[in-house]
Design a protein around this motif. Structure first.
Motif, PDB file in Angstrom:
ATOM      1  N   THR A  29      39.005  73.556   1.351  1.00 47.60           N
ATOM      2  CA  THR A  29      37.621  73.782   0.978  1.00 47.60           C
ATOM      3  C   THR A  29      36.680  73.104   1.975  1.00 47.60           C
ATOM      4  N   PRO A  30      35.444  73.615   2.136  1.00 43.80           N
ATOM      5  CA  PRO A  30      34.472  72.946   3.009  1.00 43.80           C
ATOM      6  C   PRO A  30      34.215  71.488   2.632  1.00 43.80           C
ATOM      7  N   PRO A  31      34.115  71.136   1.333  1.00 38.18           N
ATOM      8  CA  PRO A  31      33.932  69.711   1.004  1.00 38.18           C
ATOM      9  C   PRO A  31      35.080  68.833   1.510  1.00 38.18           C
ATOM     10  N   ALA A  32      36.299  69.367   1.506  1.00 36.22           N
ATOM     11  CA  ALA A  32      37.435  68.588   1.997  1.00 36.22           C
ATOM     12  C   ALA A  32      37.305  68.317   3.488  1.00 36.22           C
ATOM     13  N   VAL A  33      36.844  69.310   4.229  1.00 36.67           N
ATOM     14  CA  VAL A  33      36.634  69.135   5.669  1.00 36.67           C
ATOM     15  C   VAL A  33      35.517  68.135   5.908  1.00 36.67           C
ATOM     16  N   SER A  34      34.418  68.276   5.163  1.00 34.61           N
ATOM     17  CA  SER A  34      33.287  67.365   5.314  1.00 34.61           C
ATOM     18  C   SER A  34      33.696  65.921   5.024  1.00 34.61           C
ATOM     19  N   LYS A  35      34.522  65.735   4.009  1.00 35.85           N
ATOM     20  CA  LYS A  35      34.975  64.382   3.639  1.00 35.85           C
ATOM     21  C   LYS A  35      35.803  63.765   4.757  1.00 35.85           C
ATOM     22  N   ARG A  36      36.705  64.567   5.340  1.00 36.84           N
ATOM     23  CA  ARG A  36      37.544  64.038   6.415  1.00 36.84           C
ATOM     24  C   ARG A  36      36.728  63.707   7.657  1.00 36.84           C
ATOM     25  N   LEU A  37      35.724  64.517   7.955  1.00 34.82           N
ATOM     26  CA  LEU A  37      34.861  64.220   9.091  1.00 34.82           C
ATOM     27  C   LEU A  37      34.110  62.912   8.874  1.00 34.82           C
ATOM     28  N   ALA A  38      33.601  62.730   7.662  1.00 34.48           N
ATOM     29  CA  ALA A  38      32.887  61.492   7.343  1.00 34.48           C
ATOM     30  C   ALA A  38      33.812  60.286   7.472  1.00 34.48           C
ATOM     31  N   GLN A  39      35.059  60.418   7.012  1.00 31.33           N
ATOM     32  CA  GLN A  39      36.024  59.327   7.139  1.00 31.33           C
ATOM     33  C   GLN A  39      36.321  59.025   8.607  1.00 31.33           C
ATOM     34  N   LEU A  40      36.420  60.062   9.425  1.00 31.47           N
ATOM     35  CA  LEU A  40      36.675  59.866  10.856  1.00 31.47           C
ATOM     36  C   LEU A  40      35.513  59.125  11.510  1.00 31.47           C
ATOM     37  N   GLU A  41      34.290  59.522  11.176  1.00 32.05           N
ATOM     38  CA  GLU A  41      33.122  58.866  11.765  1.00 32.05           C
ATOM     39  C   GLU A  41      33.035  57.402  11.329  1.00 32.05           C
ATOM     40  N   ARG A  42      33.374  57.129  10.084  1.00 35.80           N
ATOM     41  CA  ARG A  42      33.374  55.735   9.618  1.00 35.80           C
ATOM     42  C   ARG A  42      34.427  54.918  10.354  1.00 35.80           C
ATOM     43  N   ARG A  43      35.584  55.510  10.563  1.00 35.05           N
ATOM     44  CA  ARG A  43      36.653  54.786  11.260  1.00 35.05           C
ATOM     45  C   ARG A  43      36.263  54.480  12.704  1.00 35.05           C
ATOM     46  N   LEU A  44      35.595  55.452  13.374  1.00 32.24           N
ATOM     47  CA  LEU A  44      35.192  55.253  14.767  1.00 32.24           C
ATOM     48  C   LEU A  44      33.903  54.446  14.887  1.00 32.24           C
ATOM     49  N   GLY A  45      33.114  54.426  13.821  1.00 26.54           N
ATOM     50  CA  GLY A  45      31.854  53.690  13.852  1.00 26.54           C
ATOM     51  C   GLY A  45      30.750  54.398  14.611  1.00 26.54           C
ATOM     52  N   VAL A  46      30.863  55.713  14.795  1.00 25.22           N
ATOM     53  CA  VAL A  46      29.829  56.494  15.482  1.00 25.22           C
ATOM     54  C   VAL A  46      29.663  57.824  14.761  1.00 25.22           C
ATOM     55  N   ARG A  47      28.483  58.433  14.949  1.00 25.75           N
ATOM     56  CA  ARG A  47      28.266  59.789  14.446  1.00 25.75           C
ATOM     57  C   ARG A  47      28.725  60.779  15.513  1.00 25.75           C
ATOM     58  N   LEU A  48      29.590  61.711  15.135  1.00 25.01           N
ATOM     59  CA  LEU A  48      30.124  62.688  16.072  1.00 25.01           C
ATOM     60  C   LEU A  48      29.387  64.019  16.009  1.00 25.01           C
ATOM     61  N   MET A  49      28.793  64.315  14.854  1.00 21.41           N
ATOM     62  CA  MET A  49      28.125  65.595  14.659  1.00 21.41           C
ATOM     63  C   MET A  49      26.815  65.409  13.922  1.00 21.41           C
ATOM     64  N   ASN A  50      25.831  66.204  14.312  1.00 25.39           N
ATOM     65  CA  ASN A  50      24.600  66.333  13.547  1.00 25.39           C
ATOM     66  C   ASN A  50      24.735  67.555  12.651  1.00 25.39           C
ATOM     67  N   ARG A  51      24.510  67.375  11.371  1.00 20.99           N
ATOM     68  CA  ARG A  51      24.722  68.445  10.403  1.00 20.99           C
ATOM     69  C   ARG A  51      23.386  68.983   9.911  1.00 20.99           C
ATOM     70  N   THR A  52      23.264  70.323   9.922  1.00 25.72           N
ATOM     71  CA  THR A  52      22.137  70.983   9.274  1.00 25.72           C
ATOM     72  C   THR A  52      22.710  71.936   8.238  1.00 25.72           C
ATOM     73  N   THR A  53      21.840  72.603   7.508  1.00 24.35           N
ATOM     74  CA  THR A  53      22.322  73.519   6.479  1.00 24.35           C
ATOM     75  C   THR A  53      22.993  74.745   7.084  1.00 24.35           C
ATOM     76  N   ARG A  54      22.704  75.051   8.366  1.00 22.02           N
ATOM     77  CA  ARG A  54      23.218  76.286   8.950  1.00 22.02           C
ATOM     78  C   ARG A  54      24.246  76.053  10.047  1.00 22.02           C
ATOM     79  N   ARG A  55      24.170  74.939  10.773  1.00 17.30           N
ATOM     80  CA  ARG A  55      25.031  74.779  11.938  1.00 17.30           C
ATOM     81  C   ARG A  55      25.239  73.306  12.259  1.00 17.30           C
TER      82      ARG A  55
END
Length: 294
Positions: A29-55
């Motif tokens: 599911t998209p929420p599962a992907v979003s959760k894993r991305l957030a966990q990755l960014e927390r682990r690295l300590g940086v933001r990797l992606m800027n998220r908007t509602t469309r892209r």
């Protein structure tokens, strides 16, 4: 979490620039992907992606992570292939970008034959109106026409290809043949709207002479197949690639014009990023295309 699986997930999301599309490919599911991305960014300590509602868009840190991470994934794939395949048969996934017309007519049949020969290969073919950026969109290989504009990519010539001015015998019987390029300004010309080239401007050369002609007519399209159809129907004069019209000319359905003049070359190249130059699966596919398209 596994660092390599995190990297694979990030590369997939970066390629799609869309959580839902990445989730469909992963079967989650998209929420599962979003959760894993957030966990990755927390682990690295940086933001990797800027998220908007469309892209989604990559941050500078995300660009760095993708560029170097893609190389690591390629090296891992090569290592696994080296260890598990004693005969070195190519295996794995390649993502290929080509234009609609040439992709349908030549690249799709080539891929069919390639996977028949190498059943461990997977090919994702994306046909687009305009060439896509290999690095930004996550493609391994692009099929391009004409000069290769970017020095940061490698290119392999697959097939020589001229651009040809042509018209149907019916059109020429009614309107006559142009003798020099500037005669085209008085003819109905069918214009292809593509890339960022100047609309309706055709460039000719003959030795050291060069002529630029602004052409026009009732019909234009962004689709080469439509332009060819109208040319065959006698609606005007067009510029088409040799690969597309050679058979029509041989059958007498089209007549080449201004043959002593040349247009900018449309040679067909396979282009790929420098980091992929040693990939066994990429090398096998490019070599196969070179033979198939002769």
């Amino acid at each position: 979490m596994d660092g390599f699986s995190d990297l694979n997930l990030f590369a997939l999301v970066a390629r799609n620039r869309n959580l839902a599309a990445a989730a469909r490919e992963l079967g989650v599911t998209p929420p599962a992907v979003s959760k894993r991305l957030a966990q990755l960014e927390r682990r690295l300590g940086v933001r990797l992606m800027n998220r908007t509602t469309r892209r989604l868009s990559l941050t500078p840190e995300g660009e760095l992570y993708l560029a170097n991470g893609s190389r690591i994934l390629d090296e891992l794939s090569e290592l696994e292939q080296l260890v598990t395949r004693s005969r070195g048969e190519p295996a794995g996934l390649l993502r290929v970008n080509a234009s609609f017309g040439f992709g349908r007519t030549h690249i799709a049949p080539a891929i069919s034959k390639f996977v028949e020969r190498f059943p461990s290969m997977q090919i994702q073919l994306q046909l687009t109106e305009r060439p896509m950026n290999l690095q930004e969109e996550g493609y391994d290989l692009g099929i391009r026409f004409g000069e290769v504009p970017d020095a940061r990519v490698n290119a392999r010539l697959l097939r020589k290809n001229r651009r040809i001015v042509c018209a149907s015998p019916a059109y020429l019987k009614q309107h006559g043949k142009p003798s020099v390029p500037h005669d085209l300004a008085r003819h109905d010309c069918i214009v292809l709207r593509e890339n960022d080239s100047a609309y309706g401007t055709w460039h000719f050369s003959r030795g050291k002479r060069a002529e630029t002609v602004k052409v026009g007519g009732a019909l234009s399209s962004n689709d080469g197949s439509a332009v060819l159809r109208w040319t065959l129907d006698g609606r005007g004069i067009a510029v088409r690639s040799e690969w597309e019209v050679a058979d029509c000319i041989a059958r007498g359905e089209l007549t080449p014009l201004l043959t002593e003049w040349s247009l900018p070359n449309a040679d067909i190249h396979a282009i790929y990023l420098e980091r992929n130059r040693l990939s066994a699966k990429l090398r096998a596919f490019v070599d196969f295309l070179g033979e198939f398209l002769k």
